[in-house]
Design a protein around this motif. Structure first.
Motif, PDB file in Angstrom:
ATOM      1  N   VAL A   1       0.298 -23.196   3.893  1.00 23.74           N
ATOM      2  CA  VAL A   1       1.377 -22.237   3.657  1.00 23.74           C
ATOM      3  C   VAL A   1       0.777 -20.968   3.048  1.00 23.74           C
ATOM      4  N   ALA A   2       1.340 -19.819   3.418  1.00 17.35           N
ATOM      5  CA  ALA A   2       0.906 -18.523   2.888  1.00 17.35           C
ATOM      6  C   ALA A   2      -0.492 -18.135   3.348  1.00 17.35           C
ATOM      7  N   MET A   3      -1.013 -18.782   4.430  1.00 17.90           N
ATOM      8  CA  MET A   3      -2.320 -18.392   4.957  1.00 17.90           C
ATOM      9  C   MET A   3      -2.240 -17.045   5.657  1.00 17.90           C
ATOM     10  N   GLY A   4      -1.037 -16.636   6.051  1.00 18.66           N
ATOM     11  CA  GLY A   4      -0.895 -15.437   6.874  1.00 18.66           C
ATOM     12  C   GLY A   4      -0.929 -14.130   6.107  1.00 18.66           C
ATOM     13  N   GLU A   5      -0.498 -14.143   4.844  1.00 20.53           N
ATOM     14  CA  GLU A   5      -0.302 -12.866   4.170  1.00 20.53           C
ATOM     15  C   GLU A   5      -1.596 -12.102   3.866  1.00 20.53           C
ATOM     16  N   PRO A   6      -2.677 -12.790   3.401  1.00 20.07           N
ATOM     17  CA  PRO A   6      -3.921 -12.018   3.219  1.00 20.07           C
ATOM     18  C   PRO A   6      -4.370 -11.376   4.527  1.00 20.07           C
ATOM     19  N   VAL A   7      -4.207 -12.102   5.646  1.00 23.33           N
ATOM     20  CA  VAL A   7      -4.594 -11.551   6.948  1.00 23.33           C
ATOM     21  C   VAL A   7      -3.679 -10.384   7.310  1.00 23.33           C
ATOM     22  N   LEU A   8      -2.394 -10.529   6.982  1.00 21.12           N
ATOM     23  CA  LEU A   8      -1.433  -9.462   7.265  1.00 21.12           C
ATOM     24  C   LEU A   8      -1.852  -8.165   6.574  1.00 21.12           C
ATOM     25  N   ILE A   9      -2.248  -8.283   5.299  1.00 19.07           N
ATOM     26  CA  ILE A   9      -2.593  -7.078   4.549  1.00 19.07           C
ATOM     27  C   ILE A   9      -3.861  -6.452   5.126  1.00 19.07           C
TER      28      ILE A   9
ATOM     29  N   GLY B   1       2.694 -12.178   9.265  1.00 18.03           N
ATOM     30  CA  GLY B   1       1.807 -13.223   8.752  1.00 18.03           C
ATOM     31  C   GLY B   1       2.436 -14.598   8.855  1.00 18.03           C
ATOM     32  N   SER B   2       3.768 -14.666   8.762  1.00 19.99           N
ATOM     33  CA  SER B   2       4.441 -15.959   8.888  1.00 19.99           C
ATOM     34  C   SER B   2       4.308 -16.495  10.301  1.00 19.99           C
TER      35      SER B   2
END
Lengths: 327, 306
Positions: B218-226, B42-43
């Motif tokens: 910042v942190a836009m990637g983690e919800p997509v990662l999950i 996600g990063s």
């Protein structure tokens, strides 16, 4: 006595002496910081049962932390508004009594862990990690959408809940209460690790085929450990919500799951006092580095990376040496 | 509920699905070849979006921004692989989770340090903005249509790369038997760096493309990662085809569930309750889908049986 036993005894002495000293010196803020560390340690003790004893890499323990927190928030918010939770078919009212809240938090989070565990344990390895993470996220989005209990804004509780015979508004008394709960959970962990159940679980982690060959069901052993683990983390969630007098979906976020896991690893996976060391170091870093720079988590990341790459037994491993394989 | 609205929502679901595929494809490739679970994927999505926003802000060119996103994410991926990730291949999943969690902290806070806490904006270029009219009189944003096309094109390209090229052969061989292909003279550590950089570039591309319709933060990637994890669990680990099917299923379920579940509950509940119940169920719909797949087929739709 091994070095680890001496270290553990010193840690217990420190948990009693330092906050007491801070209290006598008239520094209630330090006592509150210590309370935070003790409650986070309790959450990590819960995870350590699944992770250290059962080998279950759960990245969804914030789910149980949050369920415990919301159990407290819901009961206390109904008590402060004098609106019963439900009237038919029978009356259930809110409560401000910690023992009742704890019981509800433990039962609710154990049930959540049982359900999530039943589905997640159909798989193993990397699937298990992703699935626990996903179910944690599911509860997070549910809480955000749950308007009657604050939704995204969370749920403030105006007065800390009460415990018979104590004044929980006094920081040192609330600290003592949390410390007793933590020590009981550590004792439970130690008893389980030596019990027939703990030995079977250890075997199920290492060679499930052999466990099956002697007539035990490894999945059921792991499910029991996962449920117990979720229940303890749920209890810590109720305490954490009481410390902040506030519950919000943040308690259920994946970052929280990651943090609980970091506490276990920083201290030392499978070590009895690993979570305590991890939580103490984490809270101290948060407080001191957080005061120096807004971006202290960069340094937390660097420290964590160093621990994973170069100090595999965690901090306890650094001080007390490698874990005895027979323990 | 008109057929036009339904068609629009299906297109929205497809668009969301193909973007999820770009994330999930890299993750599943990295897991399939190196056996590594990478939380920091996600990063790399975020790195792509920030690189695109920064270059678009400097040059005003969307194409240059996309190239910058691909390059920045691929370089970041290759660097991370060389410095950290390659020490983790022989470790257990727990160490991989923690080390890549540490990378998330470093990437997220580092980005906040450089760019600040305020979101950046990446504009859709003029030649891609505005609606187009589709057969049947559906007016649909051109950019989203381009996203669907681009995602499907990347999927096809990736399929060809894996099945037809020399590097694809090496990747497939690496999934099956890494000692053997090392013995046959393939530089395995170079192959791993390439695969990791390829996965990172896909994530960076997705970040930049989605960054133009959402804010870049910042942190836009983690919800997509999950969500990409959910896709992989549904599709089966290591399977590109599984990732595509899983991504489209998740994209459609999430989008259509949000629209139709509240409507469905209005049939037998009062409107206010129906909206509340429907909305909270809709936010859980993809996880319920994942649970159902797990009960039916624990290794996913296209996963190898355990």
């Amino acid at each position: 006595m091994s070095r680890e036993t001496i270290l553990n005894a010193l840690l217990v002495a420190g948990l009693v002496a330092l906050p007491l000293g801070a209290h006598l010196a008239g520094e209630p803020f330090t006592v509150t910081l210590a309370t935070r560390a003790v409650i986070l340690a309790l959450a990590a003790v819960g995870l350590n049962i699944a992770l250290g004893l059962g080998g279950l890499v759960s990245l969804g323990h914030a789910a149980f932390f949050g369920v415990g927190g919301y159990a407290m928030g819901i009961l206390a918010s109904h008590a402060q508004s004098y609106v019963p939770l439900m009237e038919a078919p029978f009356l259930i009212e809110g409560t401000k009594s910690m023992p009742v809240i704890w019981l509800v938090a433990v039962v609710a989070s154990a049930l959540a862990a049982l359900l999530i565990g039943m589905l997640s344990l159909r798989t193993s390895g990397v699937y298990f990690i992703m699935i626990t993470l996903a179910f944690g996220q599911m509860l997070y989005y549910f809480a955000i959408g749950w308007a009657p209990y604050g939704g995204e804004d969370g749920l403030p509780i105006y007065v800390r809940n009460g415990f018979p015979g104590l004044n929980t508004l006094v920081p040192i008394q609330f600290y003592a209460l949390c410390l007793v709960v933590l020590l009981l959970a550590l004792a439970l962990h130690a008893v389980i690790a030596r019990s027939p159940f703990g030995l079977a679980l250890d075997a199920a982690r290492q060679v499930p085929e052999r466990v099956r060959a002697v007539g035990l069901n490894p999945t059921r052993l792991k499910l029991a450990a996962f449920t117990l683990s979720g229940a303890i983390t749920g209890l810590s969630g109720a305490l954490f919500a009481d410390l902040n007098r506030f519950v919000s979906p943040t308690m259920l976020s994946w970052q929280m799951s990651g943090e609980i896991m970091v506490l276990v690893i920083l201290g030392g996976t499978g070590r009895l006092f690993g979570p305590v060391v991890g939580a103490a170091v984490f809270v101290a870093l948060d407080h001191h580095l957080g005061g120096l720079t807004e971006f202290w988590q960069v340094w937390l990341g660097v420290i964590l990376l160093a621990v994973v790459l170069f100090a595999r037994g965690g901090l306890i491993g650094l001080i007390a040496g490698e874990r005895r394989t027979d323990a | 509920m008109s057929p036009i609205l339904i068609a629009e929502q299906v297109l929205n679901g497809l668009q969301f699905g193909v973007m999820l595929f770009l994330m999930a494809a890299g993750l599943t490739l990295i897991f399939g070849v190196m056996g590594l679970i990478n939380l920091a994927h996600g990063s790399l999505y975020m790195v792509g979006a920030f690189a695109a926003a920064a270059v678009a802000g400097l040059t005003g060119s969307f194409l240059l921004a996309l190239i910058a996103a691909l390059a920045a994410a691929a370089i970041a991926g290759a660097l991370v692989e060389i410095v950290v990730i390659r020490r983790l291949y022989a470790r257990d999943h727990l160490d991989q989770v923690l080390a890549t969690f540490a990378l998330i902290l470093i990437f997220s806070e580092g980005t906040r340090w450089i760019f600040g806490s305020f979101p950046l904006f990446l504009d859709i270029p003029g030649w891609l903005s505005g609606p187009v009219t589709l057969p049947g009189g559906i007016a649909y944003p051109l950019y989203r249509l381009v996203l669907i096309g681009a995602g499907l094109a990347v999927a096809a390209g990736l399929g060809l790369l894996i099945s037809r090229t020399r590097i694809g052969i090496q990747i497939r061989a690496g999934e099956n038997d890494r000692e053997m292909i090392a013995a046959l003279g393939v530089d395995i550590s170079k192959l791993y760096t390439i695969v990791f950089a390829l996965g990172a570039a896909l994530a960076g591309l997705a970040g930049a493309l989605v960054g133009a319709i959402q804010s870049v933060q910042v942190a836009m990637g983690e919800p997509v990662l999950i969500l990409a994890f959910v896709v992989i669990v549904i599709g089966g680990i290591g399977s590109i085809r599984g990732a595509l099917v899983g991504a489209l299923l998740v994209g459609l379920t999430d989008t259509l569930g949000g629209i139709f579940l509240p409507e469905l509950f209005k049939l037998f509940l009062d409107p206010a309750t129906a909206t509340a119940v429907g909305a909270s169920l809709a936010s859980m719909a993809i996880y319920i889908l994942m649970g159902a797949v797990l009960i039916w087929r624990p290794t996913g739709l296209f996963g190898a049986p355990a």
